[in-house]
Design a protein around this motif. Structure first.
Motif, mmCIF file in Angstrom:
data_model
loop_
_atom_site.group_PDB
_atom_site.id
_atom_site.type_symbol
_atom_site.label_atom_id
_atom_site.label_comp_id
_atom_site.label_asym_id
_atom_site.label_seq_id
_atom_site.Cartn_x
_atom_site.Cartn_y
_atom_site.Cartn_z
ATOM 1 N N UNK A 135 1.170 -0.845 0.319
ATOM 2 C CA UNK A 135 0.648 0.009 -0.307
ATOM 3 C C UNK A 135 0.848 1.347 0.511
ATOM 4 N N UNK A 136 0.571 2.654 -0.016
ATOM 5 C CA UNK A 136 0.884 3.638 -0.071
ATOM 6 C C UNK A 136 1.143 4.531 0.904
ATOM 7 N N UNK A 137 2.131 5.473 1.238
ATOM 8 C CA UNK A 137 2.202 6.545 1.920
ATOM 9 C C UNK A 137 2.509 7.688 0.868
ATOM 10 N N UNK A 138 1.338 8.927 0.807
ATOM 11 C CA UNK A 138 1.395 9.841 0.381
ATOM 12 C C UNK A 138 2.786 10.675 1.308
ATOM 13 N N UNK A 139 3.354 11.971 0.141
ATOM 14 C CA UNK A 139 4.128 12.755 1.004
ATOM 15 C C UNK A 139 3.371 13.994 0.749
ATOM 16 N N UNK A 140 3.193 14.870 1.435
ATOM 17 C CA UNK A 140 2.657 15.840 0.954
ATOM 18 C C UNK A 140 3.349 16.975 0.699
ATOM 19 N N UNK A 141 3.657 17.847 -0.797
ATOM 20 C CA UNK A 141 4.141 19.195 -1.199
ATOM 21 C C UNK A 141 3.071 20.285 -0.987
ATOM 22 N N UNK A 142 2.578 20.402 -0.512
ATOM 23 C CA UNK A 142 1.634 21.480 0.537
ATOM 24 C C UNK A 142 1.225 23.104 0.025
ATOM 25 N N UNK A 143 1.783 23.522 -1.197
ATOM 26 C CA UNK A 143 2.073 24.672 -1.593
ATOM 27 C C UNK A 143 2.233 24.710 -3.114
ATOM 28 N N UNK A 144 2.202 25.237 -3.732
ATOM 29 C CA UNK A 144 1.821 25.799 -5.276
ATOM 30 C C UNK A 144 3.545 26.067 -6.112
ATOM 31 N N UNK A 145 4.408 24.382 -5.943
ATOM 32 C CA UNK A 145 6.013 24.742 -5.924
ATOM 33 C C UNK A 145 6.162 24.974 -7.754
ATOM 34 N N UNK A 146 7.362 25.772 -8.115
ATOM 35 C CA UNK A 146 7.797 26.120 -9.095
ATOM 36 C C UNK A 146 8.342 24.942 -9.896
ATOM 37 N N UNK A 147 8.878 25.249 -11.394
ATOM 38 C CA UNK A 147 9.700 23.868 -11.511
ATOM 39 C C UNK A 147 10.501 23.983 -10.989
ATOM 40 N N UNK A 148 11.878 24.854 -11.049
ATOM 41 C CA UNK A 148 12.652 25.108 -9.753
ATOM 42 C C UNK A 148 12.797 24.265 -8.954
ATOM 43 N N UNK A 149 11.891 24.280 -8.186
ATOM 44 C CA UNK A 149 11.841 24.100 -6.789
ATOM 45 C C UNK A 149 11.776 22.462 -6.783
ATOM 46 N N UNK A 150 10.924 22.523 -8.218
ATOM 47 C CA UNK A 150 10.561 20.800 -8.441
ATOM 48 C C UNK A 150 11.786 19.777 -8.695
ATOM 49 N N UNK A 151 12.702 20.230 -9.518
ATOM 50 C CA UNK A 151 14.049 19.912 -9.617
ATOM 51 C C UNK A 151 15.337 19.924 -8.968
ATOM 52 N N UNK A 152 14.674 20.912 -8.065
ATOM 53 C CA UNK A 152 15.513 20.496 -6.914
ATOM 54 C C UNK A 152 15.576 20.430 -5.549
ATOM 55 N N UNK A 153 15.246 21.274 -4.395
ATOM 56 C CA UNK A 153 14.701 20.643 -3.004
ATOM 57 C C UNK A 153 13.798 19.586 -2.886
ATOM 58 N N UNK A 154 12.164 19.539 -3.388
ATOM 59 C CA UNK A 154 11.445 18.496 -4.283
ATOM 60 C C UNK A 154 11.819 17.341 -4.253
ATOM 61 N N UNK A 155 12.286 17.063 -5.659
ATOM 62 C CA UNK A 155 12.826 16.008 -6.023
ATOM 63 C C UNK A 155 14.096 15.902 -4.651
ATOM 64 N N UNK A 156 15.166 16.965 -4.058
ATOM 65 C CA UNK A 156 15.900 15.898 -3.371
ATOM 66 C C UNK A 156 15.188 15.296 -1.505
ATOM 67 N N UNK A 157 14.441 16.035 -1.574
ATOM 68 C CA UNK A 157 12.948 15.550 -0.383
ATOM 69 C C UNK A 157 12.850 13.912 -0.528
#
Length: 208
Positions: free
Chosen positions: A89-111
């Motif tokens: 089964x799954x565990x979802x992890x929340x990104x609870x704001x409107x991230x930019x592509x740069x955020x997703x390429x960097x910080x969020x992907x690293x997380x």
């Protein structure tokens, strides 16, 4: 539906109203977390369960590989040791704001790299929980396409980047609707968000 409210006493009333599944929380805040007794009550009432790890993921600065390692390890312990959530089964992890592509390429992907590493170590290299992401259409699409998340739960914020298109194309595994209040047991009103699964996907839900 999803909610931060504890639902043990309301499980039968929710099932009677036609709800099929409930999404609840893992976090560092015990007041909003799914408990074992609650999970058993929901399952006994015929409700499937989904879970999301959410603490302070409302800004780019929160997301680092180290934070992903910590959150992934804590979520694994809560899922396996506290709840007995079944592997697969799954565990979802929340990104609870409107991230930019740069955020997703960097910080969020690293997380999410950290989350995967933590689950791998905790499970001693064996398959355990699928990783889901809760967030905007841009966030969900980016992470799923890159293999950083297996499943996506699209947030209710239709103004977030890519969300309207993601919903229209039914690319989600779960989609969240706008908040509402519904009656629970004994006339108690519950603050909830309605949700729906994709008609052809399981959403990573489970029962005990």
């Amino acid at each position: 539906m999803d909610t931060t409210m504890e639902l043990t006493r309301h499980a039968e009333a929710l099932k009677a109203q036609g709800y099929d599944f409930v999404l609840r929380y893992y976090s560092t805040n015990a007041a909003k977390n799914l408990s074992l007794g609650e999970a058993r009550a929901l399952s006994q009432a015929g409700l499937a369960i989904g879970v999301v790890w959410e603490t302070s993921g409302t800004r780019a600065g929160f997301f680092t590989r180290a934070q992903g390692l910590a959150d992934g390890a804590a979520a694994f312990r809560m899922a396996r040791d506290t709840i007995g959530q079944p592997f697969g089964s799954a565990i979802y992890f929340a990104v609870d704001y409107d991230p930019t592509q740069a955020d997703l390429d960097g910080a969020v992907s690293n997380y999410f790299t950290g989350v995967h590493a933590a689950l791998y170590v905790a499970a001693e290299g064996q398959p355990s929980y699928r990783v889901g992401v809760y967030g905007s259409g841009l966030c969900c699409g980016t992470l799923v396409e890159r293999g950083a998340a297996d499943l996506s739960w699209l947030s209710q914020s239709t103004a977030f980047a890519g969300s309207r298109q993601y919903a229209e194309q039914q690319r989600y595994d779960i989609i969240q609707r706008l908040p509402m209040r519904i009656p629970g047991a004994d006339g108690i009103m519950l603050d909830i968000d309605p949700d729906a699964t994709h008609p052809d996907r399981d959403g990573g839900l489970f029962t005990l």
